[in-house]
Design a protein around this motif. Structure first.
Motif, PDB file in Angstrom:
ATOM      1  N   ILE A   6      98.760  -2.120   2.842  1.00  0.00           N
ATOM      2  CA  ILE A   6     100.062  -2.698   3.245  1.00  0.00           C
ATOM      3  C   ILE A   6     100.487  -3.755   2.239  1.00  0.00           C
ATOM      4  O   ILE A   6     101.672  -3.831   1.868  1.00  0.00           O
ATOM      5  CB  ILE A   6      99.975  -3.267   4.680  1.00  0.00           C
ATOM      6  CG1 ILE A   6      99.831  -2.103   5.670  1.00  0.00           C
ATOM      7  CG2 ILE A   6     101.178  -4.130   4.991  1.00  0.00           C
ATOM      8  CD1 ILE A   6      99.464  -2.525   7.071  1.00  0.00           C
ATOM      9  N   GLN A  11     101.619   0.478  -7.794  1.00  0.00           N
ATOM     10  CA  GLN A  11     101.422  -0.244  -6.540  1.00  0.00           C
ATOM     11  C   GLN A  11     101.482   0.712  -5.355  1.00  0.00           C
ATOM     12  O   GLN A  11     100.646   0.634  -4.446  1.00  0.00           O
ATOM     13  CB  GLN A  11     102.474  -1.350  -6.394  1.00  0.00           C
ATOM     14  CG  GLN A  11     102.261  -2.484  -7.367  1.00  0.00           C
ATOM     15  CD  GLN A  11     103.420  -3.459  -7.430  1.00  0.00           C
ATOM     16  OE1 GLN A  11     104.571  -3.108  -7.159  1.00  0.00           O
ATOM     17  NE2 GLN A  11     103.124  -4.701  -7.797  1.00  0.00           N
ATOM     18  N   CYS A  12     102.443   1.638  -5.378  1.00  0.00           N
ATOM     19  CA  CYS A  12     102.553   2.624  -4.288  1.00  0.00           C
ATOM     20  C   CYS A  12     101.335   3.537  -4.243  1.00  0.00           C
ATOM     21  O   CYS A  12     100.764   3.773  -3.171  1.00  0.00           O
ATOM     22  CB  CYS A  12     103.820   3.459  -4.462  1.00  0.00           C
ATOM     23  SG  CYS A  12     105.348   2.552  -4.192  1.00  0.00           S
ATOM     24  N   ALA A  26     107.808  -2.983  -2.744  1.00  0.00           N
ATOM     25  CA  ALA A  26     109.138  -2.964  -2.111  1.00  0.00           C
ATOM     26  C   ALA A  26     110.127  -3.878  -2.794  1.00  0.00           C
ATOM     27  O   ALA A  26     109.839  -4.784  -3.473  1.00  0.00           O
ATOM     28  CB  ALA A  26     109.017  -3.350  -0.645  1.00  0.00           C
ATOM     29  N   ALA A  57      98.296   1.630  -3.153  1.00  0.00           N
ATOM     30  CA  ALA A  57      98.396   1.370  -1.715  1.00  0.00           C
ATOM     31  C   ALA A  57      97.931   2.593  -0.928  1.00  0.00           C
ATOM     32  O   ALA A  57      97.173   2.465   0.043  1.00  0.00           O
ATOM     33  CB  ALA A  57      99.831   1.002  -1.338  1.00  0.00           C
ATOM     34  N   GLN A  58      98.355   3.768  -1.367  1.00  0.00           N
ATOM     35  CA  GLN A  58      97.936   5.002  -0.693  1.00  0.00           C
ATOM     36  C   GLN A  58      96.421   5.207  -0.796  1.00  0.00           C
ATOM     37  O   GLN A  58      95.784   5.622   0.171  1.00  0.00           O
ATOM     38  CB  GLN A  58      98.681   6.209  -1.283  1.00  0.00           C
ATOM     39  CG  GLN A  58     100.139   6.269  -0.891  1.00  0.00           C
ATOM     40  CD  GLN A  58     100.326   6.381   0.611  1.00  0.00           C
ATOM     41  OE1 GLN A  58      99.712   7.214   1.288  1.00  0.00           O
ATOM     42  NE2 GLN A  58     101.160   5.505   1.164  1.00  0.00           N
ATOM     43  N   TYR A  74      99.874  -3.924  -0.987  1.00  0.00           N
ATOM     44  CA  TYR A  74     100.401  -3.303  -2.204  1.00  0.00           C
ATOM     45  C   TYR A  74     101.725  -2.578  -1.956  1.00  0.00           C
ATOM     46  O   TYR A  74     102.583  -2.535  -2.838  1.00  0.00           O
ATOM     47  CB  TYR A  74      99.350  -2.386  -2.867  1.00  0.00           C
ATOM     48  CG  TYR A  74      98.447  -3.186  -3.755  1.00  0.00           C
ATOM     49  CD1 TYR A  74      98.788  -3.417  -5.095  1.00  0.00           C
ATOM     50  CD2 TYR A  74      97.287  -3.757  -3.270  1.00  0.00           C
ATOM     51  CE1 TYR A  74      97.977  -4.171  -5.915  1.00  0.00           C
ATOM     52  CE2 TYR A  74      96.465  -4.524  -4.099  1.00  0.00           C
ATOM     53  CZ  TYR A  74      96.828  -4.722  -5.418  1.00  0.00           C
ATOM     54  OH  TYR A  74      96.023  -5.489  -6.239  1.00  0.00           O
ATOM     55  N   HIS A  75     101.903  -2.024  -0.746  1.00  0.00           N
ATOM     56  CA  HIS A  75     103.205  -1.430  -0.423  1.00  0.00           C
ATOM     57  C   HIS A  75     104.285  -2.501  -0.409  1.00  0.00           C
ATOM     58  O   HIS A  75     105.397  -2.277  -0.907  1.00  0.00           O
ATOM     59  CB  HIS A  75     103.167  -0.694   0.925  1.00  0.00           C
ATOM     60  CG  HIS A  75     102.811   0.747   0.800  1.00  0.00           C
ATOM     61  ND1 HIS A  75     103.529   1.652   0.053  1.00  0.00           N
ATOM     62  CD2 HIS A  75     101.790   1.454   1.350  1.00  0.00           C
ATOM     63  CE1 HIS A  75     102.978   2.846   0.133  1.00  0.00           C
ATOM     64  NE2 HIS A  75     101.905   2.760   0.918  1.00  0.00           N
ATOM     65  N   ARG A  76     103.955  -3.648   0.130  1.00  0.00           N
ATOM     66  CA  ARG A  76     104.927  -4.752   0.163  1.00  0.00           C
ATOM     67  C   ARG A  76     105.245  -5.241  -1.253  1.00  0.00           C
ATOM     68  O   ARG A  76     106.394  -5.594  -1.535  1.00  0.00           O
ATOM     69  CB  ARG A  76     104.410  -5.900   1.013  1.00  0.00           C
ATOM     70  CG  ARG A  76     104.496  -5.610   2.480  1.00  0.00           C
ATOM     71  CD  ARG A  76     104.068  -6.781   3.331  1.00  0.00           C
ATOM     72  NE  ARG A  76     104.198  -6.441   4.738  1.00  0.00           N
ATOM     73  CZ  ARG A  76     103.455  -6.962   5.688  1.00  0.00           C
ATOM     74  NH1 ARG A  76     102.528  -7.866   5.397  1.00  0.00           N
ATOM     75  NH2 ARG A  76     103.632  -6.608   6.935  1.00  0.00           N
TER      76      ARG A  76
END
Length: 162
Positions: free
Chosen positions: A155, A133-134, A162, A137-138, A157-159
């Motif tokens: 954003i 996911q990180c 988390a 996201a990048q 995928y970053h969420r």
């Protein structure tokens, strides 16, 4: 490896890896490989992972890919690593999807292809794999791997991670 501990306190040594193991289930074969791996008896782990991988067990295919990638119990061979990662990834194994994405990203065992790398990352990310996911996201934030730059998706995928 609680499941592997049900196999007994010591791994069983077998004179034959063929017909003599016919009574063992594929799952038990994979678990025994995991037990040997945990004990750092990598050659035996690789032998049992190969038996289970040849029967289509995705976890064993992923483990065998990792063995070939790192040279644990076998020579380092990135082509074989990518092959086994692909088999497991195509069965939906999220960790194998991440590792196969790395192979594509680095051009290890396969031709470098960022688009395919991002595609496998997305598959793993959609299964809840946090690292994927990180990384996905990048890729979205930077427009990597042929993706259009998409801050909203990045954003999101970053969420999720988390």
């Amino acid at each position: 490896h609680a499941a592997a501990s049900r196999l007994g306190s010591q791994p069983r040594a077998h004179a034959s890896m063929g017909r003599g193991d016919a009574g063992r289930s594929v799952k038990d074969t994979f678990l025994l490989g995991g037990r040997y791996y945990h004990e750092q008896t990598y050659e035996m782990a690789t032998r049992y992972f190969r038996l289970a991988a040849d029967q289509g067990v995705a976890g064993a295919q992923a483990a065998l890919g990792a063995a070939y990638y790192r040279g644990e119990g076998c020579p380092i061979d990135h082509v074989k690593a990518a092959h086994y990662y692909r088999l497991a990834a195509d069965q939906g194994d999220a960790k194998a999807q991440v590792n196969f994405a790395k192979c594509y990203s680095r051009g290890e065992g396969v031709s470098q292809n960022f688009g395919k790398a991002v595609g496998y990352l997305r598959l793993a990310a959609d299964q809840g794999h946090t690292l994927a996911q990180c990384d996905y996201a990048q890729a979205c934030l930077h427009g990597a791997g042929g993706l259009p730059q998409d801050y909203g998706e990045g954003i999101r995928y970053h969420r999720l991670a988390a």
